[in-house]
Design an enzyme around this catalytic site. Structure first.
Site, mmCIF file in Angstrom:
data_model
loop_
_atom_site.group_PDB
_atom_site.id
_atom_site.type_symbol
_atom_site.label_atom_id
_atom_site.label_comp_id
_atom_site.label_asym_id
_atom_site.label_seq_id
_atom_site.Cartn_x
_atom_site.Cartn_y
_atom_site.Cartn_z
ATOM 1 N N SER A 102 0.813 -1.216 0.000
ATOM 2 C CA SER A 102 0.000 0.000 0.000
ATOM 3 C C SER A 102 0.847 1.266 0.000
ATOM 4 O O SER A 102 1.580 1.531 -0.939
ATOM 5 C CB SER A 102 -0.966 -0.048 1.186
ATOM 6 N N ASP A 241 -2.549 6.481 -3.412
ATOM 7 C CA ASP A 241 -1.391 5.838 -2.797
ATOM 8 C C ASP A 241 -0.903 4.727 -3.715
ATOM 9 O O ASP A 241 -1.420 4.537 -4.816
ATOM 10 C CB ASP A 241 -1.719 5.331 -1.385
ATOM 11 N N ASP A 243 -1.135 1.551 -4.012
ATOM 12 C CA ASP A 243 -1.981 0.491 -4.566
ATOM 13 C C ASP A 243 -3.372 0.980 -4.956
ATOM 14 O O ASP A 243 -4.224 0.189 -5.343
ATOM 15 C CB ASP A 243 -2.080 -0.699 -3.604
ATOM 16 N N ASP A 245 -5.960 2.306 -3.315
ATOM 17 C CA ASP A 245 -7.189 2.217 -2.521
ATOM 18 C C ASP A 245 -7.428 3.462 -1.672
ATOM 19 O O ASP A 245 -8.427 3.555 -0.965
ATOM 20 C CB ASP A 245 -7.224 0.944 -1.662
#
EC number: 5.4.2.10
Length: 445
Positions: A102, A241, A243, A245
């Site tokens: 992440s 960010d 990834d 999400d």
């Protein structure tokens, strides 16, 4: 949460090369997951990743483990976490796996799973995978080994899904948008979504090299985005960010717009359109200004523990369709099954286009309270500072002084010996003084 050896609140995460993020562990994890997840007949697992250099190594290890368990891997290449959730649903795969840490630096990585319906795995399934990890690997017969293939149109499928969440009658043709993809998984998705909806797009953080993910770019560091928005005289900026999400936005004046403000805009617009069902879920860290602004609109508000997993649980418990963390995780269950930065950002853009209002003006109905956070390190094993009478006494004094126009929150970090002291109220100087007074009491224990 039960006591589990490997799985945390968001899968398994750590530094690459240190247990458990090692090739041998991840191979066995793939095998164990394959044994547990082979329930629905498709025997296919979707595997996506962000742009970390270690993703290739871990992807290969997972595929080997899954193949040994008789499951086939379908690779998406670099792909946002919510895209993997979406593709898992549409391919009717046994599960989806995301290789990502992440918002963490490139030297970390992690593995998280989605179930067949695109939601996080239930605790019981994660526990079953951990139990399987204790066994010796046994390979299926050669004729039953899993295969590997690539979903060549994965990006295009997800781009079309994102665009479908934006109303057909609206356009972004009047907006100049700076988009910051954190050199992460949205780099080839978000700019295309916005351009295809008509926006004039300036892209930054879209040149991943394996080691620059989240490095001074993206939702966790919007300084580059703020500077570029002002330099380009853009209407707004959008940051994701690593990834994809999370989403954080920047208005035309360079002001940061966080997850609380984004949820306020989306909830208010849903109310105006007659589409909001129930209330909105935030967390213990959500700004008090959000709670008061929603109350003025007659929208119920509930707080969950910090973590998108807990936000979703509270949403499901109450039957509500919108939830968010101030860090930028925004969950819109009418649109998708998990936090999706691109989809959340598009709903804000739709509100701007429909009302012919700037992002700055859309935020104006919510007054953010000053929120001061102080981290205090303590000696592990020396008792719980939060249970000490002196800390309780000072906290009670501060709460009494703030009354109904402020909040105090003390909580332990889940990963290191830290007490997080948060004080919120209308007067920044007073709030700062109160936060440090409580922090000093914790230090003195």
């Amino acid at each position: 949460m039960s006591n589990r050896k490997y799985f945390g609140t968001d899968g398994i995460r750590g530094r690459v090369g240190d247990a458990p993020i090692t090739p041998d562990f991840v191979l066995k994890l793939g095998w164990a997951a394959g044994k547990v997840l082979a329930r629905h007949g498709s025997r296919k697992i979707i595997i996506g990743k962000d742009t970390r250099i270690s993703g290739y190594m871990l992807e290969s290890a997972l595929e080997a483990g899954l193949a040994a368990a008789g499951l086939s891997a379908l690779f998406t290449g670099p792909m946002p976490t919510p895209a993997v959730a979406y593709l898992t649903r549409t391919f009717r795969a046994e599960a989806g796996i995301v290789i990502s840490a992440s918002h963490n630096p490139f030297y970390d990585n992690g593995i998280k799973f989605f179930s067949i319906d695109g939601t996080k795995l239930p605790d019981a399934v994660e526990e079953a995978i951990e139990a399987e990890m204790e066994k010796e690997i046994s390979c299926v017969d050669s004729a039953e080994l899993g295969k590997a293939s690539r979903i060549v149109d994965a990006a295009g499928r997800y781009i079309e899904f994102c665009k479908a969440t934006f109303p057909n009658e609206l356009s972004l043709s009047e907006l100049k948008i700076v988009v910051d993809c954190a050199n992460g998984a949205t780099y080839h998705i978000a700019p295309n979504v916005l351009r295809e909806l008509g926006a004039n797009v300036i892209a930054i953080g879209c040149e991943p090299n394996g080691v620059n993910i989240n490095a001074e770019v993206g939702a966790t560091d919007v300084r580059a985005l703020q500077a570029r928005v002002l330099a380009e005289k853009a209407d707004l900026g959008i940051a994701f960010d690593g990834d994809g999400d999370r989403v954080i936005m920047v208005d035309h004046e360079g002001n940061k717009v966080d997850g609380d403000q984004i949820m306020y805009i989306i909830a208010r617009e849903g109310l105006r359109q007659g589409q909001l069902r129930g209330g909105a879920v935030g967390t213990l860290m959500s700004n008090m200004g959000l709670e008061l602004a929603l109350k003025q609109l007659g929208i119920p508000f509930a707080r969950a523990k910090v973590g998108d997993r807990y936000v979703l649980e509270k949403m499901q418990e109450k039957g509500w369709r919108i939830g968010a963390e101030n860090s930028g995780h925004v969950i819109l269950l009418d649109k998708t099954t998990t936090g999706d930065g691109i989809v959340a950002g598009l709903q804000v853009l739709a509100a701007m286009a429909r009302n012919h209002m700037s992002l700055h003006d859309l935020c104006s109905g919510m007054k953010m309270f000053p929120q001061i956070l102080v981290n205090v390190r303590y000696t592990a094993g020396s008792g719980d500072p939060l249970e000490h009478e002196s800390v309780k006494a000072v906290t009670a004094e501060v709460e009494a002084a703030l009354g109904s126009r402020g909040r105090v929150l003390l909580r332990k970090s889940g990963t290191e010996p830290l007490i997080r002291v948060m004080v919120e109220g209308e007067d920044e100087e007073q709030v700062t003084e109160f936060a440090h007074r409580i922090a000093d009491a914790v230090k003195a224990v």
